[in-house]
Design an enzyme around this catalytic site. Structure first.
Site, PDB file in Angstrom:
ATOM      1  N   HIS A 417       0.810  -1.200   0.000  1.00 28.11           N
ATOM      2  CA  HIS A 417       0.000   0.000   0.000  1.00 28.11           C
ATOM      3  C   HIS A 417       0.855   1.266   0.000  1.00 28.11           C
ATOM      4  CE1 HIS A 417      -4.029  -2.041   1.243  1.00 28.11           C
ATOM      5  NE2 HIS A 417      -3.548  -2.447   0.087  1.00 28.11           N
ATOM      6  N   ARG A 507     -10.017   1.797  -2.180  1.00 30.30           N
ATOM      7  CA  ARG A 507      -9.633   1.007  -1.008  1.00 30.30           C
ATOM      8  C   ARG A 507     -10.000   1.760   0.268  1.00 30.30           C
ATOM      9  NH1 ARG A 507      -5.141  -0.518  -4.557  1.00 30.30           N
ATOM     10  NH2 ARG A 507      -4.740  -2.760  -4.424  1.00 30.30           N
ATOM     11  N   CYS A 748      -8.815  -5.217 -11.253  1.00 28.00           N
ATOM     12  CA  CYS A 748      -8.326  -4.041 -10.528  1.00 28.00           C
ATOM     13  C   CYS A 748      -6.974  -4.288  -9.879  1.00 28.00           C
ATOM     14  CB  CYS A 748      -9.350  -3.577  -9.507  1.00 28.00           C
ATOM     15  SG  CYS A 748      -9.647  -4.778  -8.190  1.00 28.00           S
TER      16      CYS A 748
HETATM   17  C1  PEP Z   1      -5.643  -7.595  -5.560  1.00 29.16           C
HETATM   18  O1  PEP Z   1      -5.513  -8.501  -4.755  1.00 29.16           O
HETATM   19  O2  PEP Z   1      -5.261  -7.659  -6.759  1.00 29.16           O
HETATM   20  C2  PEP Z   1      -6.253  -6.318  -5.154  1.00 29.16           C
HETATM   21  C3  PEP Z   1      -6.571  -5.404  -6.045  1.00 29.16           C
HETATM   22  O3  PEP Z   1      -6.472  -6.062  -3.811  1.00 29.16           O
HETATM   23  P1  PEP Z   1      -5.313  -5.698  -2.750  1.00 29.16           P
HETATM   24  O4  PEP Z   1      -4.076  -5.385  -3.511  1.00 29.16           O
HETATM   25  O5  PEP Z   1      -5.788  -4.557  -1.946  1.00 29.16           O
HETATM   26  O6  PEP Z   1      -5.226  -6.961  -1.950  1.00 29.16           O
END
Ligand code: PEP
Ligand code: MG
Length: 794
Positions: A417, A507, A748
């Site tokens: 993140h 998110r 995504c």
């Molecule tokens: C994913 O897992 O590709 C996703 C978009 O969610 P995160 O990266 O927040 O786990």
């Protein structure tokens, strides 16, 4: 001379030559906007001719000219010239006719109000042909709480003198403008008792991004000068304009409490105003109520519509009556003149030796001196514009990150993140270099390059590079919808000009960790929180809220609404919280509510939490925030997405908990999506399709779980490949099966953002939408357009 005074109600906006832009604008509002609910305090203006009369009758033209000539010839300094001219003006005599006209008008004002020696604000309004008024903004002085004829006349002279502040002289010199051509009109306006209330500034546009669908309001206690001068950190509010017409909605999309350490109030004993410290209660309280925020925003819209352009306004609330007034309005000049943003691409020319390699974030090149920090607490040591080097970053670093020219970290993967936040802030960052904190040293000059693809490089020295701007008008149209991934609400408006089809992934975690900071259960069960420090901190954060849980709902809805507003009416897919237990535990008061886990990545995460007795109450707050977003603020474009849903049985449980919390799929147009990020989501795609409106493929987790590679491991980064045929098979399979089942399907995950060519594979597989980080938007759009064209040719 006649008519050296004109009452506001007799002025129009085109009277600039007579009374300057500021007074002309006040006049325009008094004479035309009163019936539309805009209240402007009554007053009158002296004319530009009155100023010339004052100067001529004291033969000051020549004297001022002499001083300015001396300045031009370098015989005296700017400070000397300015001071001497100002002293001459203040020492000059009033021509009798002008003096008596001003006094008579002041008397009439007293009669109109029914008060002896009423308090007035005395403002300067400069006039000059061919020069827009805005260029003069803030250059001349304002005097508040002026009472009686003697004080008024003295303040008027000081206004005249302020035409020759050092700043104003310099400005005119730089503009090549004749000092003798400018004149000054004085505005004498009834005071609003905002010393007992509050006041501030507002814009009918977002001043940072130029996003034109919001009103931005700043507010502080007391008289408005502190906000105008930037002497206090004011409260900040943002309102979404299009929904203001619907009286049933309250579209406030930002509300942050400023420090407001001082306030300006009336003084006695020869002084008009003074600054005093605010009380603790004042600092902790919002200056404006919800109804007042909406009322001011409506007035801003009325004024903007009347003038036909974005406006910059000052407002004041009378502490005795509670009435709101507009005390000034002028055209906004920075954003409305800025060119529609273009995108940039970077090419390096010559570089020094390569020092480090990591994963690139963004696509820019940045240069600067290294500033190494161990903790965000060392913020005072940070030198603005330098390259931040640290072992790792989390949201606490954001204030420093914003001030850095680039960021280099030892740890972290591309889907961490921290990397995602950097992208959104538009920062150049290289993460996971391994040992930047050992290889680099303070004040070392470096070049940080993210312009060379997936790998980011740090070079010794300051390299030369070229920047190419890409016209947004050249972004091709695509049949496949291209959406944006968003986390930080504050960054959302930055990208408003991108022709995106909405947000494919918002998110929620970012708002929780960065703004709310508290574990939801530490709010619903505050009495049980044992950690004393956390309790104190939570008490502070939730000040002003009757129920602690309302703080969570309110703040979450507010944060997400900023993202929803930028894209309305296009869909904004908000994903319910997807922290891992270790991340939830790190929230204030969180540790006691989270089980310790060996493998949080595949632990008590996503859907499994929402119906569990151990998180249900927290999920209820998330649902309330979504209801607030859709029903109170009006963002019916918000779609809910459920992450990490392991089985159809879990899906049923989550959907029924949502319905219990007032979020029934299909009701009021509510759509619910599911992430496809576990192999079971692919294997049982038909079952999931029955329960949800669409799928969004999370390629980050899907790759991790298909290949068994820890997505956060730097050591395994080379094995984390979304292009691996097993992962490709998963993606193609779920796209085909979702389509067959009549379900929408998008992606995504990070893959196409890092590797825009990846989008071609998705288009070939028949995907409906692709959601990418904003910096990759243009490249993905281009690749998708090409892929679509090729598919047609076949
Ligand atoms: C994913 O897992 O590709 C996703 C978009 O969610 P995160 O990266 O927040 O786990
Ligand atoms: Mg995921």
């Amino acid at each position: 001379m006649n008519n050296q005074i004109i009452w506001f109600e007799n002025l129009k906006r085109n009277d600039i030559a007579k009374v300057g832009g500021k007074n002309a604008s006040l006049g325009e509002m008094v004479s035309t906007l009163g019936p539309k609910g805009i209240r402007v305090p009554a007053g009158f203006a002296t004319t530009a001719d009155a100023f010339r009369h004052f100067i001529e009758s004291n033969t000051l033209f020549d004297h001022i000219g002499t001083e300015l000539d001396a300045l031009g010839a370098g015989r005296i300094t700017l400070q000397e010239a300015g001071r001497r001219i100002r002293e001459m003006i203040v020492a000059a005599d009033w021509p009798e006719d002008l003096r008596s006209e001003i006094c008579a008008a002041y008397q009439e004002m007293a009669d109109r109000i029914g008060a002896k020696n009423p308090a007035v604000a005395v403002r300067s309004s400069a006039t000059a042909e061919d020069l827009p008024d805005a260029s003069f903004a803030g250059q001349q002085e304002t005097f508040l709480n002026v009472r009686g004829e003697a004080e008024l006349l003295a303040a008027c002279k000081r206004c005249y003198a302020s035409l020759f502040t050092d700043r104003a002289i310099t400005y005119r010199q730089l503009q090549g403008f004749d000092h003798q051509q400018v004149a000054l009109s004085i505005g004498v306006q009834q005071m609003v008792r905002s010393d007992l209330g509050g006041s501030g500034v507002m814009f009918s546009i977002d001043t940072e991004s130029g996003f034109d669908k919001v009103v931005l309001i700043n507010a502080a206690w007391g008289l408005g000068e502190n906000v105008v001068q930037g002497a206090v950190s004011p409260d900040e509010y943002m309102v979404y304009k299009p929904f203001l017409e619907d009286a049933a909605l309250a579209p406030i999309i930002e509300r942050s409490c400023g420090a407001k350490k001082i306030k300006m109030v009336y003084a006695t004993g020869g002084q008009q105003t003074k600054n005093v410290p605010t009380s603790r209660a004042e600092r902790a309280t919002f200056v404006l109520s919800e109804a007042e925020i909406l009322s001011l925003a409506r007035q801003a819209v009325t004024i903007e519509q009347h003038y036909g352009q974005p406006m910059d306004m000052e407002w004041a609330r009378d502490g005795e009556t509670g009435d709101l007034f507009i005390v000034q309005a002028r055209p906004e000049t920075v954003q409305s003149r800025a060119e529609a943003s273009a995108m940039k691409s970077y090419t390096l020319k010559s570089v020094g030796p390569r020092l480090l390699t990591g994963l690139s974030v963004g696509n820019a090149v940045a240069t600067g001196q290294v500033c190494m920090l161990e903790s965000p607490r060392d913020i005072d040591r940070f030198v603005d514009g330098s390259v931040l080097v640290t072992s790792t970053t989390d949201p606490d670093w954001v204030p420093i990150m914003k001030r850095a020219s680039a960021i280099i970290t030892d740890h972290g993967g591309r889907t961490s993140h921290a990397a995602i936040v950097s992208r959104e802030l538009g920062l150049t960052a290289i993460v996971g270099t391994g040992d930047a904190t050992h290889v680099l040293h303070d004040e070392q000059e470096v070049t940080v390059s993210c312009a060379e693809g997936e790998e980011g490089f740090v070079y010794a020295g300051i390299a030369e590079f070229e920047v190419n701007e890409i016209d947004l008008g050249e972004v091709p149209e695509t049949r496949t919808k291209i959406m944006l991934n968003m986390a930080n609400p504050a960054a959302a408006a930055r990208w408003w000009r991108l022709p995106a089809d909405g947000v494919g992934l918002a998110r929620m975690e970012f708002v929780i960790s960065n703004t709310i900071k508290v574990h939801p259960l530490a709010l619903t069960r505050f009495d049980e929180v044992k950690d004393v420090d956390a309790r104190a901190e939570i008490d502070k954060l939730t000040q002003g809220y009757e129920r602690k849980s309302d703080y969570f709902v309110d703040t979450l809805a507010m944060g997400l609404s900023r993202i929803a507003a930028v894209h309305y009416p296009r869909p904004v897919i908000v994903r319910m919280s997807d922290f891992k237990t270790n991340e939830y535990a790190d929230l204030l008061g969180g540790r006691q509510f989270e089980p310790p886990e060996e493998n949080p990545m595949i632990g008590f995460r996503g859907a499994s939490r929402y119906y569990s007795e151990n998180y249900k109450d927290g999920f209820a707050l998330e649902c309330q925030a979504i209801r607030n977003l859709r029903e109170v603020k009006g963002f019916t474009n918000v779609v809910v997405m459920i992450p990490f849903c392991r089985s159809p049985d879990e899906a049923d449980k989550v959907l029924s908990v949502m319905a219990e919390n007032g979020l029934k799929r299909g009701e009021n147009g509510l759509e619910v999506y599911v992430m496809c990020e576990i192999p079971s989501n692919v294997i049982l795609a038909e079952e999931f399709a029955k329960r949800f409106d669409g799928f969004s493929i999370g390629s980050n987790d899907l790759t991790q779980l298909t290949l068994g590679v820890d997505r956060d491991s730097e050591k395994l980064a080379h094995l984390f490949r979304e292009r691996d045929s097993a992962v490709q098979w998963m993606i193609s399979e779920v796209i085909a099966r979702a389509r067959k089942a009549g379900s929408k399907v998008g992606l995504c995950g990070q893959a196409p953002s890092n590797d825009p060519e990846f989008a071609r594979l998705l288009v070939d597989a028949g995907i409906d939408s692709i959601s990418v980080t904003p910096d990759a938007f243009q490249a993905v759009k281009t690749h998708v357009a090409n892929a679509e064209a090729r598919a047609v040719q076949k």
